[in-house]
Design a protein around this motif. Structure first.
Motif, mmCIF file in Angstrom:
data_model
loop_
_atom_site.group_PDB
_atom_site.id
_atom_site.type_symbol
_atom_site.label_atom_id
_atom_site.label_comp_id
_atom_site.label_asym_id
_atom_site.label_seq_id
_atom_site.Cartn_x
_atom_site.Cartn_y
_atom_site.Cartn_z
ATOM 1 N N ILE A 170 82.204 41.297 -16.645
ATOM 2 C CA ILE A 170 80.781 41.032 -16.864
ATOM 3 C C ILE A 170 80.540 41.015 -18.368
ATOM 4 C CG2 ILE A 170 78.423 41.761 -16.419
ATOM 5 C CD1 ILE A 170 79.510 43.317 -14.005
ATOM 6 N N TRP A 171 79.843 39.963 -18.829
ATOM 7 C CA TRP A 171 79.606 39.784 -20.263
ATOM 8 C C TRP A 171 78.149 39.498 -20.549
ATOM 9 C CZ3 TRP A 171 83.409 40.082 -24.048
ATOM 10 C CH2 TRP A 171 84.718 40.217 -23.580
ATOM 11 N N GLY A 172 77.705 39.944 -21.707
ATOM 12 C CA GLY A 172 76.402 39.551 -22.190
ATOM 13 C C GLY A 172 76.478 38.211 -22.896
ATOM 14 N N GLN A 173 75.344 37.766 -23.411
ATOM 15 C CA GLN A 173 75.275 36.447 -24.038
ATOM 16 C C GLN A 173 75.680 36.478 -25.512
ATOM 17 O OE1 GLN A 173 72.720 38.417 -23.810
ATOM 18 N NE2 GLN A 173 71.718 38.275 -25.813
ATOM 19 N N GLY A 174 75.742 37.664 -26.088
ATOM 20 C CA GLY A 174 76.164 37.808 -27.477
ATOM 21 C C GLY A 174 75.007 37.899 -28.448
ATOM 22 N N THR A 175 75.251 38.546 -29.579
ATOM 23 C CA THR A 175 74.266 38.656 -30.651
ATOM 24 C C THR A 175 74.995 38.465 -31.980
ATOM 25 O OG1 THR A 175 72.473 40.019 -31.573
ATOM 26 C CG2 THR A 175 74.440 41.195 -30.816
#
Length: 125
Positions: free
Chosen positions: A114-119
């Motif tokens: 599971i991954w976030g969209q990034g910053t």
């Protein structure tokens, strides 16, 4: 299924500090080991830090050890990355990720499902 949303990225001068946060939705956040990865342009995604589900153990890449601190608050479904003494080479998109299993090869991004969209984090010299 847990969903992840990062925040806190931005522009910081070399030597400065930045705090990244990742908020998870879903009731099972506390059962996941959480990691931070980063990816600079034209480079592979690389491991930054990991924290176990309880917060009892943390792991860091050699490049950030002593400068970055990973922490989590299971009551708030949040994992954070405190970045101190930032360097221009820390410039990258930072991602939080979740791993449901305890493993030795925690540094491989393929083990996180599971991954976030990034910053984006940019460190100016």
């Amino acid at each position: 299924q847990v969903q992840l949303v990062e925040s806190g990225g931005g522009l910081v001068q070399a030597g400065g500090s930045l705090r990244l946060s990742c908020v998870a939705s879903g009731r099972t956040f506390s059962s996941y080991h959480m990691g931070w990865f980063r990816q600079a342009p034209e480079k592979e995604r690389e491991f930054v830090a990991r924290i176990t589900w309880s917060g009892a153990r943390t792991y860091y890449s050699d490049s950030v050890k002593g400068r970055f601190t990973i922490s989590r608050d299971n009551a708030r479904n949040t994992v954070s990355l405190q970045m101190n003494s930032a360097k221009p080479e820390d410039t990258a998109v930072y991602y939080c990720a979740a791993d449901p299993y305890t493993r030795n090869d925690y540094f491989s991004p393929t083990n996180y499902n599971i991954w976030g969209q990034g910053t984006q984090v940019t460190v100016s010299s």
